[in-house]
Design an enzyme around this catalytic site. Sequence first.
Site, short mmCIF file in Angstrom:
data_model
loop_
_atom_site.label_atom_id
_atom_site.label_comp_id
_atom_site.label_asym_id
_atom_site.label_seq_id
_atom_site.Cartn_x
_atom_site.Cartn_y
_atom_site.Cartn_z
N ILE A 1 0.87 -1.18 0.00
CA ILE A 1 0.00 0.00 0.00
C ILE A 1 0.90 1.23 0.00
CG2 ILE A 1 -1.72 1.27 1.33
CD1 ILE A 1 -2.57 -1.51 2.47
N HIS B 1 -6.35 -4.27 -10.44
CA HIS B 1 -6.94 -5.05 -9.34
C HIS B 1 -7.70 -6.24 -9.95
CE1 HIS B 1 -8.90 -6.21 -5.72
NE2 HIS B 1 -10.08 -5.76 -6.07
#
Length: 198
Positions: free
Chosen positions: A86, A103
């Site tokens: 992240i 994703h």
Amino acid sequence: MVSGNGSNLQAILDACEYGWLVADVVGVVCNKAGVPAIARAERSTVPVVILEPLVDEVRHDYDLRLRAVVQGFDPDIVVLAGFMRILSNVFLQQFPARVVNLHPALPGELPGTHAIERAFTESRDNWRTHSGITVHFVPDEGVDTGPVLASEVVPIHADDTLETFTERMHEREHVLLVQTLSDLCQKVSSLQDSELAL
Ligand code: GRF
């Protein structure tokens, strides 16, 4: 930016080589030593930087180092092609509207890791018939969220195994990522042209 197998990086490199994507990969940054993505980058002529987090290094400090490395390549677009960390705002704010993530699920679904495996498990529990893939901007620290650039449904068939479904997902990812980057590169270059004309 990569962390693992690098099949999406390979799709980008191949698309650039064959002219399907009018762009140059100016650099590859990997946060993990020894992963296949590094070998893929090294087989091309693209410079590779391996930047592993130090022991006890906090996210802010790592992201500052990462930011400096990526800035050094002066990219128009930063692609998270299986980059499994992240990113914090200290990194993201340096590249506004320029960081793109892939994703392996539909928008808003299955954020986080192992999205393909989780979708497959849900299909075997009889409450999912498909999953999908999303290419989106990364405006902030949200996980797998942000303005959607493109998405596509990927079916899960009754006779699929996790392997066959995973293969289908990756095949579609490679196509959608390259198409979306191609569209984005055209927009970026026309923007730069019109800026130059001013
Ligand atoms: C892809 O499934 C991508 O959607 C996810 O990580 C995986 C990376 O695969 N974020 P690869 O390293 O490009 O083969």
